[in-house]
Design an enzyme around this catalytic site. Structure first.
Site, PDB file in Angstrom:
ATOM      1  N   SER A 271       0.841  -1.202   0.000  1.00 31.44           N
ATOM      2  CA  SER A 271       0.000   0.000   0.000  1.00 31.44           C
ATOM      3  C   SER A 271       0.875   1.250   0.000  1.00 31.44           C
ATOM      4  CB  SER A 271      -0.905   0.021   1.235  1.00 31.44           C
ATOM      5  OG  SER A 271      -1.806  -1.054   1.206  1.00 31.44           O
TER       6      SER A 271
ATOM      7  N   HIS B  27      -1.070   3.580   4.635  1.00 32.55           N
ATOM      8  CA  HIS B  27      -0.573   3.075   5.924  1.00 32.55           C
ATOM      9  C   HIS B  27      -0.791   4.128   7.015  1.00 32.55           C
ATOM     10  CE1 HIS B  27       2.225   0.093   3.649  1.00 32.55           C
ATOM     11  NE2 HIS B  27       1.143  -0.513   4.042  1.00 32.55           N
TER      12      HIS B  27
ATOM     13  N   SER C  29       4.050  -7.167   2.459  1.00 38.13           N
ATOM     14  CA  SER C  29       5.445  -6.739   2.675  1.00 38.13           C
ATOM     15  C   SER C  29       5.841  -6.787   4.149  1.00 38.13           C
ATOM     16  CB  SER C  29       5.631  -5.299   2.173  1.00 38.13           C
ATOM     17  OG  SER C  29       4.890  -4.410   3.002  1.00 38.13           O
TER      18      SER C  29
ATOM     19  N   GLU D 158      -0.653 -13.871   5.932  1.00 42.24           N
ATOM     20  CA  GLU D 158      -0.461 -13.725   4.485  1.00 42.24           C
ATOM     21  C   GLU D 158      -0.628 -15.107   3.845  1.00 42.24           C
ATOM     22  OE1 GLU D 158      -0.020 -11.268   2.124  1.00 42.24           O
ATOM     23  OE2 GLU D 158      -0.096 -13.042   0.868  1.00 42.24           O
ATOM     24  N   HIS D 159      -1.478 -15.184   2.795  1.00 42.22           N
ATOM     25  CA  HIS D 159      -1.782 -16.527   2.263  1.00 42.22           C
ATOM     26  C   HIS D 159      -0.850 -17.003   1.145  1.00 42.22           C
ATOM     27  CE1 HIS D 159      -4.909 -15.146  -1.014  1.00 42.22           C
ATOM     28  NE2 HIS D 159      -3.882 -14.332  -0.940  1.00 42.22           N
TER      29      HIS D 159
ATOM     30  N   ASP E 280      -4.938 -18.737   5.088  1.00 39.52           N
ATOM     31  CA  ASP E 280      -6.038 -17.880   4.637  1.00 39.52           C
ATOM     32  C   ASP E 280      -6.487 -17.004   5.798  1.00 39.52           C
ATOM     33  OD1 ASP E 280      -8.383 -16.785   3.675  1.00 39.52           O
ATOM     34  OD2 ASP E 280      -8.952 -18.601   2.592  1.00 39.52           O
ATOM     35  N   GLY E 281      -6.483 -15.695   5.572  1.00 44.62           N
ATOM     36  CA  GLY E 281      -6.813 -14.768   6.664  1.00 44.62           C
ATOM     37  C   GLY E 281      -8.297 -14.485   6.792  1.00 44.62           C
TER      38      GLY E 281
ATOM     39  N   THR F  78      -9.184 -12.625  -1.056  1.00 46.37           N
ATOM     40  CA  THR F  78      -9.712 -13.666  -1.909  1.00 46.37           C
ATOM     41  C   THR F  78      -9.022 -14.992  -1.616  1.00 46.37           C
ATOM     42  OG1 THR F  78     -10.127 -14.172  -4.242  1.00 46.37           O
ATOM     43  CG2 THR F  78      -8.054 -13.081  -3.756  1.00 46.37           C
TER      44      THR F  78
ATOM     45  N   GLN G  57      -6.299 -15.346  -6.639  1.00 47.40           N
ATOM     46  CA  GLN G  57      -5.266 -14.301  -6.704  1.00 47.40           C
ATOM     47  C   GLN G  57      -4.167 -14.683  -7.687  1.00 47.40           C
ATOM     48  OE1 GLN G  57      -3.980 -12.553  -2.998  1.00 47.40           O
ATOM     49  NE2 GLN G  57      -1.945 -12.158  -3.820  1.00 47.40           N
TER      50      GLN G  57
HETATM   51  N1  SAH Z   1      -0.671  -4.629   3.821  1.00 46.85           N
HETATM   52  C1  SAH Z   1       0.315  -5.156   2.926  1.00 46.85           C
HETATM   53  C2  SAH Z   1      -0.231  -5.830   1.682  1.00 46.85           C
HETATM   54  C3  SAH Z   1      -1.389  -5.175   0.963  1.00 46.85           C
HETATM   55  S1  SAH Z   1      -1.873  -6.057  -0.507  1.00 46.85           S
HETATM   56  C4  SAH Z   1       1.314  -4.109   2.513  1.00 46.85           C
HETATM   57  O1  SAH Z   1       1.002  -2.928   2.530  1.00 46.85           O
HETATM   58  O2  SAH Z   1       2.404  -4.514   2.118  1.00 46.85           O
HETATM   59  C5  SAH Z   1      -3.012  -7.247   0.157  1.00 46.85           C
HETATM   60  C6  SAH Z   1      -2.370  -8.493   0.674  1.00 46.85           C
HETATM   61  O3  SAH Z   1      -3.422  -9.369   1.090  1.00 46.85           O
HETATM   62  C7  SAH Z   1      -1.569  -9.289  -0.360  1.00 46.85           C
HETATM   63  O4  SAH Z   1      -0.305  -9.559   0.166  1.00 46.85           O
HETATM   64  C8  SAH Z   1      -2.394 -10.550  -0.583  1.00 46.85           C
HETATM   65  O5  SAH Z   1      -1.598 -11.668  -0.927  1.00 46.85           O
HETATM   66  C9  SAH Z   1      -3.078 -10.691   0.767  1.00 46.85           C
HETATM   67  N2  SAH Z   1      -4.315 -11.473   0.774  1.00 46.85           N
HETATM   68  C10 SAH Z   1      -5.364 -11.451  -0.086  1.00 46.85           C
HETATM   69  N3  SAH Z   1      -6.315 -12.348   0.257  1.00 46.85           N
HETATM   70  C11 SAH Z   1      -5.864 -12.956   1.394  1.00 46.85           C
HETATM   71  C12 SAH Z   1      -6.387 -13.989   2.236  1.00 46.85           C
HETATM   72  N4  SAH Z   1      -7.553 -14.583   1.981  1.00 46.85           N
HETATM   73  N5  SAH Z   1      -5.668 -14.369   3.309  1.00 46.85           N
HETATM   74  C13 SAH Z   1      -4.455 -13.797   3.580  1.00 46.85           C
HETATM   75  N6  SAH Z   1      -3.898 -12.835   2.820  1.00 46.85           N
HETATM   76  C14 SAH Z   1      -4.592 -12.402   1.733  1.00 46.85           C
END
Ligand code: SAH
Length: 225
Positions: free
Chosen positions: A51, A56, A87, A108-109, A140-141, A215, A220
């Protein structure tokens, strides 16, 4: 970071000292190689982005006031959840928000992004992983992580169709969730979900945003996000 934070302050994105102090401790250069101090989101692979710094900052500005509901709380008992930790940048910021006193769970998935996030955090904040003040999970979150809840703060870094009940259930009384809602990129908003001390839940639609979707891994990886 100083120049970037000054810009965000002058743009009135950052409004409070606690957010300045928090972001100043987390160098964005650890989390993205190219142009770390420009106020843009950037591609990190697997169809997703880190992001932009202003998002942030908004997340921290929206979330941090809820900490006032926990003034008599032992800071060591703080539990925060960061879904879609990518990240790892915001995961570390959430820990800094409470001076590394509690536990931040980052989910993070995508396995490669999970590893990348871990490596990024290890550059200057390895102690937080070693001391389990940051717990990173590769799963999976969408169901949160009940085992360490309830959470005083929940940050969701990817957009859902509607506010997931399972995450509201994992929010502590007095807690707050920041979550992008809307599958249509032209109609996506940050919702602030508050649970009061009696357990009543209110939701407020705030700023218009553009987030990737919360998702399945398969969707993804096919680029459907
Ligand atoms: N907040 C982070 C990433 C933002 S992008 C940053 O700023 O770096 C969104 C993130 O959500 C991605 O890394 C994507 O892989 C993750 N994501 C999407 N669906 C998810 C799920 N079901 N479970 C876990 N992570 C997920």
């Amino acid at each position: 970071m100083k120049g970037l934070l000054t810009k965000l302050y002058n743009d009135k994105v950052i409004k409070t000292q606690i957010v300045v102090d928090t972001m100043f401790q987390v160098d964005r250069a650890d989390f993205i190689e190219k142009d770390p101090y420009s106020d843009d989101s950037q591609y990190i692979g697997f169809h997703v982005v880190i992001s932009a710094p202003h998002m942030h900052a908004y997340a921290l500005e929206y979330l941090s006031p809820a900490l006032n509901n926990f003034r008599n709380f032992n800071p060591k008992n703080f539990r925060f959840l960061d879904i879609g930790s990518g990240s790892g940048y915001l995961t570390v910021c959430l820990s800094k928000l409470i001076n590394d006193q509690g536990i931040v769970v980052g989910i993070e998935h995508i396995p490669e992004l999970f590893q990348k996030g871990k490596k990024n955090i290890e550059k200057h904040h390895k102690n937080l992983l070693d001391e389990k003040k940051i717990v990173l999970l590769n799963c999976d979150g969408r169901n949160g992580y009940n085992q360490l809840g309830p959470y005083q703060l929940i940050h969701v870094g990817a957009a859902a169709e509607k506010v997931p009940k399972v995450l509201v259930d994992q929010l502590d009384k007095g807690g707050r969730m920041f979550i992008p809602i809307g599958l249509d990129l032209d109609n996506q908003w940050i919702y602030i979900v508050d649970k009061d001390l009696n357990g009543n839940v209110t939701m407020k639609k705030t700023i218009s945003v553009c987030y990737v979707l919360l998702t399945s891994k398969e969707k993804q990886l096919r680029g459907e996000c």
